[in-house]
Design an enzyme around this catalytic site. Structure first.
Site, PDB file in Angstrom:
ATOM      1  N   ASP A 107       0.964  -1.251   0.128  1.00  0.00           N
ATOM      2  CA  ASP A 107       0.136   0.015   0.036  1.00  0.00           C
ATOM      3  C   ASP A 107       0.784   1.323   0.043  1.00  0.00           C
ATOM      4  O   ASP A 107       2.049   1.318   0.311  1.00  0.00           O
ATOM      5  CB  ASP A 107      -1.047  -0.044   1.135  1.00  0.00           C
ATOM      6  CG  ASP A 107      -0.370  -0.291   2.577  1.00  0.00           C
ATOM      7  OD1 ASP A 107       0.898  -0.292   2.613  1.00  0.00           O
ATOM      8  OD2 ASP A 107      -1.064  -0.619   3.416  1.00  0.00           O
ATOM      9  N   ASN A 125      -6.971  -2.685  14.246  1.00  0.00           N
ATOM     10  CA  ASN A 125      -8.504  -2.847  14.016  1.00  0.00           C
ATOM     11  C   ASN A 125      -8.571  -4.200  13.033  1.00  0.00           C
ATOM     12  O   ASN A 125      -9.742  -4.365  12.364  1.00  0.00           O
ATOM     13  CB  ASN A 125      -9.306  -1.711  13.584  1.00  0.00           C
ATOM     14  CG  ASN A 125      -8.258  -1.362  12.037  1.00  0.00           C
ATOM     15  OD1 ASN A 125      -7.450  -2.066  11.647  1.00  0.00           O
ATOM     16  ND2 ASN A 125      -8.626  -0.144  11.493  1.00  0.00           N
ATOM     17  N   HIS A 166      -6.764  -4.582  10.389  1.00  0.00           N
ATOM     18  CA  HIS A 166      -6.583  -4.515   8.887  1.00  0.00           C
ATOM     19  C   HIS A 166      -5.369  -5.074   8.441  1.00  0.00           C
ATOM     20  O   HIS A 166      -4.458  -5.230   9.121  1.00  0.00           O
ATOM     21  CB  HIS A 166      -6.554  -3.059   8.703  1.00  0.00           C
ATOM     22  CG  HIS A 166      -5.535  -2.035   8.983  1.00  0.00           C
ATOM     23  ND1 HIS A 166      -5.396  -0.698   9.065  1.00  0.00           N
ATOM     24  CD2 HIS A 166      -4.183  -2.491   9.255  1.00  0.00           C
ATOM     25  CE1 HIS A 166      -4.182  -0.343   9.404  1.00  0.00           C
ATOM     26  NE2 HIS A 166      -3.579  -1.361   9.547  1.00  0.00           N
ATOM     27  N   GLU A 206      -9.186  -1.841   5.492  1.00  0.00           N
ATOM     28  CA  GLU A 206     -10.017  -1.412   6.675  1.00  0.00           C
ATOM     29  C   GLU A 206     -11.358  -2.354   6.874  1.00  0.00           C
ATOM     30  O   GLU A 206     -11.753  -2.923   5.988  1.00  0.00           O
ATOM     31  CB  GLU A 206     -10.266  -0.108   6.814  1.00  0.00           C
ATOM     32  CG  GLU A 206      -9.078   1.053   6.717  1.00  0.00           C
ATOM     33  CD  GLU A 206      -8.231   1.085   7.991  1.00  0.00           C
ATOM     34  OE1 GLU A 206      -8.133   0.182   8.741  1.00  0.00           O
ATOM     35  OE2 GLU A 206      -7.849   2.054   8.051  1.00  0.00           O
TER      36      GLU A 206
HETATM   37  P1  PGA Z   1       2.708  -1.561  12.806  1.00  0.00           P
HETATM   38  O1  PGA Z   1       1.324  -1.582  11.654  1.00  0.00           O
HETATM   39  O2  PGA Z   1       3.545  -2.691  12.402  1.00  0.00           O
HETATM   40  O3  PGA Z   1       3.103  -0.391  12.740  1.00  0.00           O
HETATM   41  O4  PGA Z   1       1.881  -2.083  14.271  1.00  0.00           O
HETATM   42  C1  PGA Z   1       0.924  -2.812  11.233  1.00  0.00           C
HETATM   43  C2  PGA Z   1      -0.303  -2.554  10.381  1.00  0.00           C
HETATM   44  O5  PGA Z   1      -0.875  -1.411  10.427  1.00  0.00           O
HETATM   45  O6  PGA Z   1      -0.519  -3.117   9.366  1.00  0.00           O
END
Ligand code: PGA
Length: 264
Positions: free
Chosen positions: A67, A136, A138, A143
């Protein structure tokens, strides 16, 4: 799903890095799906060390990132292209022309999404996809409420994600609320997926992904449908799993089997 529960974040990174190293040793022309966020950084450091030591090479590798923020060009310090250059690509023997990140500065983002999918297909598909997980649930920027068969597309970020990522932006800096992300359907087409999660703040999301129902409310639960998904987590992230001991038992048996096979 193979659930691997390890003591701490460092061991999780080492385990993940070994999976990627083995993949590169077995197939030097691998197509890697890569992720940003704080979790993969330690894994990237280990891959850099293995590359420097001559154990693995990226010279014939192609990469596709999950992404990118829509509205940020690749030279913006908060863009995921910039992150990948800083955290991995500039330190390994990869040809940067073979590294792809969705274009955050695309003039026509809709067309760019289709082109990104076409590029992945032309490269032969992703061999192994690295994933983190949001609090959450995702994966990528898919999302909650994302279609479980979705493809690369423009996606609005939830307030929770914007808040979680605000730590990377200065107070007065523009923070995008839109992204281009591979879809869940795109991710599920990777031949293998490796998801890393560490820390207690991921425990609810890990529980929903592994033991909850398959549902758009937890996009990572779609990995229950994948035929080769490895979930590598530390004890804190595993702390809400109800069948924790069962997963540990299976993994111990797996390790025994691997040790036996190695002696043949
Ligand atoms: P993080 O993010 O590794 O910074 O916890 C993970 C994500 O949002 O996919």
């Amino acid at each position: 799903m193979q659930i691997v529960i390890l003591n701490d974040a460092a061991t999780v990174a080492a385990y993940g890095a070994n999976i990627f190293a083995t993949q590169l040793q077995n197939k030097p022309t691998s197509v890697l799906g890569l992720a940003t966020g704080s979790t993969p950084v330690a894994l990237y450091q280990q891959l850099i060390a293995k590359n420097t030591a001559g154990e693995i090479s990226f010279s014939h590798v192609t990469t596709f990132n999950l992404d990118e923020y829509l509205g940020l060009a690749g030279d913006h310090p908060q863009s995921y292209r910039y992150f990948m250059n800083e955290q991995l690509f500039s330190h390994i023997d990869i040809n940067k022309e073979n590294t792809f990140v969705p274009p955050g500065d695309a003039v026509n983002p809709i067309t760019a999404c289709k082109e990104y999918e076409d590029r992945i297909t032309a490269a032969g598909g992703v061999d192994i996809q690295l994933l983190g997980i949001g609090r959450n649930g995702h994966i990528g920027f898919n999302e909650p409420s994302s279609g479980l068969c979705s493809r690369t597309r423009v996606k609005t970020l939830t307030k929770a994600t914007v808040d979680d990522n605000a730590r990377f932006f200065a107070g007065d800096e523009y923070q995008p609320h839109l992204s281009i992300t591979m879809g869940i359907g795109t991710i599920l087409e990777a031949k293998k997926v490796v998801l890393l999660a560490t820390g207690e703040n991921k425990a609810d999301a890990v529980y929903a992904m592994v033991e909850g129902p398959l549902m758009a409310k937890c996009p990572a639960s779609a990995l229950q449908l994948h035929k080769d998904a490895v979930i590598v987590i530390d004890k804190a992230a595993a702390s809400k799993l109800e069948d924790l001991e069962f997963y540990q038992h299976i993994e111990a048996e797996n390790q025994k089997l691997q040790a036996q096979l190695a002696t043949l």
